[in-house]
Design an enzyme around this catalytic site. Structure first.
Site, mmCIF file in Angstrom:
data_model
loop_
_atom_site.group_PDB
_atom_site.id
_atom_site.type_symbol
_atom_site.label_atom_id
_atom_site.label_comp_id
_atom_site.label_asym_id
_atom_site.label_seq_id
_atom_site.Cartn_x
_atom_site.Cartn_y
_atom_site.Cartn_z
ATOM 1 N N LYS A 1 -63.847 -3.670 -39.713
ATOM 2 C CA LYS A 1 -64.955 -4.082 -38.796
ATOM 3 C C LYS A 1 -66.258 -3.364 -39.608
ATOM 4 O O LYS A 1 -66.778 -3.033 -38.806
ATOM 5 C CB LYS A 1 -65.091 -4.465 -37.682
ATOM 6 C CG LYS A 1 -65.701 -5.828 -36.739
ATOM 7 C CD LYS A 1 -67.057 -5.086 -36.906
ATOM 8 C CE LYS A 1 -68.121 -6.208 -36.626
ATOM 9 N NZ LYS A 1 -69.499 -5.599 -36.284
ATOM 10 N N GLU B 1 -69.350 8.955 -34.240
ATOM 11 C CA GLU B 1 -70.220 9.460 -34.217
ATOM 12 C C GLU B 1 -71.395 8.154 -33.938
ATOM 13 O O GLU B 1 -71.666 7.389 -34.439
ATOM 14 C CB GLU B 1 -70.623 9.712 -36.113
ATOM 15 C CG GLU B 1 -71.231 10.955 -36.429
ATOM 16 C CD GLU B 1 -72.931 9.910 -37.239
ATOM 17 O OE1 GLU B 1 -73.051 9.921 -36.630
ATOM 18 O OE2 GLU B 1 -72.567 9.442 -38.078
ATOM 19 N N CYS C 1 -79.082 8.111 -38.189
ATOM 20 C CA CYS C 1 -78.422 9.414 -36.945
ATOM 21 C C CYS C 1 -79.684 10.615 -37.052
ATOM 22 O O CYS C 1 -79.315 11.638 -35.540
ATOM 23 C CB CYS C 1 -77.068 8.845 -36.875
ATOM 24 S SG CYS C 1 -76.124 9.084 -38.664
ATOM 25 N N GLU D 1 -83.321 8.027 -28.650
ATOM 26 C CA GLU D 1 -83.141 8.153 -29.788
ATOM 27 C C GLU D 1 -84.665 6.812 -30.656
ATOM 28 O O GLU D 1 -83.122 5.916 -29.571
ATOM 29 C CB GLU D 1 -81.490 7.693 -31.155
ATOM 30 C CG GLU D 1 -82.040 7.573 -32.101
ATOM 31 C CD GLU D 1 -80.262 7.588 -32.487
ATOM 32 O OE1 GLU D 1 -80.060 8.071 -33.307
ATOM 33 O OE2 GLU D 1 -79.113 6.874 -31.529
#
Length: 470
Positions: A170, A245, A279, A378
């Protein structure tokens, strides 16, 4: 207008069972340039059945066959580098001058590296009279992000296929063309039918259907902590393996004896990759308080060199962030820093001059405190927070005082000195004095940054289970 209506199931392009479409937007023009199917659970059912049926044969395939397919995939992507890169630039806005290497050629290198890593895995080890065998986990549901869309597919699918698993992918609905490029490449590379299957749609519908399907044995996701938590919750009902992750708030720790100019400039360059939408970006810059003014001056000069604008223009170094919602989130966090008393060194929350259209954010540096939102959340935009420290012990404490633990950097007069400090940091990947990332070494994090590792043999081993026989 690019219109994709089909999904790839059991080696064939077939119409999606869903009756809707998802529009894909260009973040520079704010215009729709493509549509993909908004699939439903029937697509996942067909894909999972095909992957399960193909597993017995593929899991018994010879390692040279798997390596040959991965190398063929790399060759196909390499031949289509220009086409693929230009499409990714249109989807996410990363400058073409950077995206060729960052997005596409990195994918080519990763696939070849995974093929080579097959020889490094200990598939069978004798422990006394017992054979310890490593077996593929089964059908893998792979869910990938938009910021490095093709590379993340290659990292998950490449390693899973190398391990002998079959896959239901996906891909991201925000930058979905890479999923289709990769699916086409699997057919051209000769991957047997059913080993790789592509479904299309959004997370709550298709992602959750993949995660809960009884014939999917493991989920590998790169995304937000919220998405990772939801995947863990859903996967727990059937005790599925998960590899996650999930992002970071990585510290770039500069010791007193380091080359400050090089360290600050390199750290900001790292944090601003892909407009800060990485990231592992080093978004917290830790500097000795005695050298704070000097660091701020270097940071301001570094930011001033960046050029925002058309990602296809040669002079552009920063494109937009990917969506209007992401732009608003980044600006909100910048404003929160100012409201909490942070000092603005460069940039700010306002629309960049001369760019009335597009989801652009000024490259921004603020000096703040470790308790501020800009130092803890973040941001996923071109924002760096400078955090001064008084002692080395305090610096290590600040670096570790985070709910994340994905990446980091340490700068010192010598590599040995930097390594001493690095060994005390609670994070997964640490670069010393600006060292390059080793693609054969494991990538992954601690705490909210996730579970599991990617890259090289470590990435392949993530999709293997131990068997004791004898």
């Amino acid at each position: 207008m690019i219109e994709r209506r089909d999904v790839l199931i059991d080696g064939e392009w077939v119409p999606s069972a869903g009756d809707g479409v998802i529009e894909v937007e260009n973040p520079v023009t704010e215009e729709v340039f493509a549509t993909i199917p908004r699939g439903d659970a029937q697509d996942v059912e067909r894909a999972a059945e095909a992957a399960a049926a193909a597993f017995d044969s593929w899991s018994g395939s010879a390692l040279p066959e798997r390596a040959a397919v991965l190398r063929a995939l790399a060759d196909i992507v390499e031949k289509r580098t220009d086409e693929i890169t230009r499409t990714i630039v249109t989807e996410i806005g990363e400058p073409l001058s950077i995206a060729t290497a960052h997005q596409t050629l990195s994918t080519v290198a990763h696939l070849r590296n995974t093929a080579n890593a097959l020889e490094e895995v200990d598939w069978d080890v004798q422990v006394g009279d017992t054979l310890v065998h490593r077996a593929p986990v089964g059908v893998v549901g792979a869910i990938t992000p938009w910021n490095v869309p093709l590379l993340m597919i290659a990292m998950k699918v490449g390693a899973a296929v190398a391990a002998g698993c079959t896959v239901v992918l996906k891909g991201t609905e925000i930058a979905p063309m890479s999923s289709y490029f990769f699916a086409e490449a699997t057919l051209d590379a000769g991957l047997p039918a059913g080993v790789f299957n592509l479904v299309s749609g959004n997370g709550p519908e298709i992602g959750e259907a993949v995660t809960t399907h009884p014939k999917v044995d493991m989920i590998s996701l790169t995304g937000s902590p919220r998405a990772g938590s939801r995947v863990m919750e859903l996967a727990s009902a059937s005790v599925k393996r998960v590899a996650l992750e999930l992002g970071g708030k990585s510290a770039n720790l500069i010791l007193q004896d380091a080359d400050l100019g090089r360290a600050v400039a390199a750290g900001i360059a790292d944090a601003f990759r892909n407009s800060g939408q990485v990231c592992g970006g080093l978004t917290r810059l830790l500097v000795p308080r005695a050298r704070l003014a000097e660091a701020e001056e270097i940071a301001a000069a570094t930011v001033a060199k960046h050029v925002l604008g058309d990602p296809f223009a040669a002079e552009t170094t920063l494109g937009p962030v990917v969506t209007g919602a992401q732009r608003e989130r980044v600006r909100t966090l910048i404003r929160s820093g100012l409201d909490e008393g942070a000092r603005l060194i460069a940039g700010g929350p306002d629309q960049p001059e001369g760019l009335d259209r597009g989801y652009f954010v000024k490259p921004t540096v603020l000096t703040g405190r470790p308790d501020m939102r800009i130092a803890r959340e973040e941001i996923f935009g071109p924002v760096v927070t400078i955090l001064p420290f008084d002692t080395e012990e305090q610096a290590i404490a600040i670096a570790n005082d985070s709910q994340y633990g994905l990446a980091g950097g340490v700068w010192a007069a010598t590599t040995d000195r930097a390594r001493e400090v690095a060994l005390r940091l609670r994070t997964g990947r640490i670069r010393l004095n600006g060292s390059a990332v080793n693609p054969r070494a494991p990538h992954g994090g601690f705490k909210l940054s996730g579970i599991g590792r990617e890259n090289g043999r470590f990435g392949i081993e993530e999709f293997l289970e131990y068997q004791s026989i004898g």
